[in-house]
Design a protein around this motif. Sequence first.
Motif: not given
Length: 252
Positions: A16-18, A24, A27, A122-123, A126
């Motif tokens: 998953v891209s930061s 969201p 996704y 962190k994700y 998403q």
Amino acid sequence: GSPFECIDSENMIFRVSSKFTGPPAVYKLIGSIMAKALLMNIPLKAKLACSIYKSILGEFLTFDDLKVDDPLIHKTLSALLDSSYDFELGSHYMPNDLSVLVTSQTAIQFIEETAQHEMYFKYKDQLDQLRMGFHSIIEPRILKAYFNAKDLQTIFNGDTKVDLEQLHEKVSLIGLHWKNHSRTFWESIKALEDGELVRLINFITGVRGIPFGGVSNLPKQIQIYDSQNEYVKASTCNFSLSLPTHITTVPD
């Protein structure tokens, strides 16, 4: 930007891209497309990190999973497991409690919590959307009953090896010439490396990669026809290959 980012320039594995600034919910759509592809046994050649598939399944993420997601952080954290590491000189704090200094007694807990943070929390938004989209097509209990994370990774990446016995059952030599020269045909096929053979099957069928479970799960029989033309010609709609009768080997 893309909703995924490359984390391995050599193998082109993605997470998953930061940097993705889109909603969201994107996704969720991706998750539903992935689940639909799974039901239809269509390889997407989506080389996603195994941690993403574990998240879809709701499996626990471990420190070992971080080795693929972020090799640099994994290597740095591995130093804490060295018996010679001096924690008094370090300044690591527990991810879930920044007031607690990491010691030799809490190093393993720190490593596992950090791995969880780097791969999931962190994700979280998403990944939760991705899982929701997937589960909107396939119920979680059904998904877990038949697949683990490695299975999903193979399904979406496509197999990289071809079982020659399965392929022999899947190929029909239609033309009289290649029926009479079947030995030459199969010797040429056996001489191909796995990557070359996968590309040949892709050329004939238009299917990217090999379906989960092998070529026996291709939706149609592969048919080889005689051709008097100079060039090899494939019809992906029919899973057929027109193979010139004047050649003595199957080209790459």
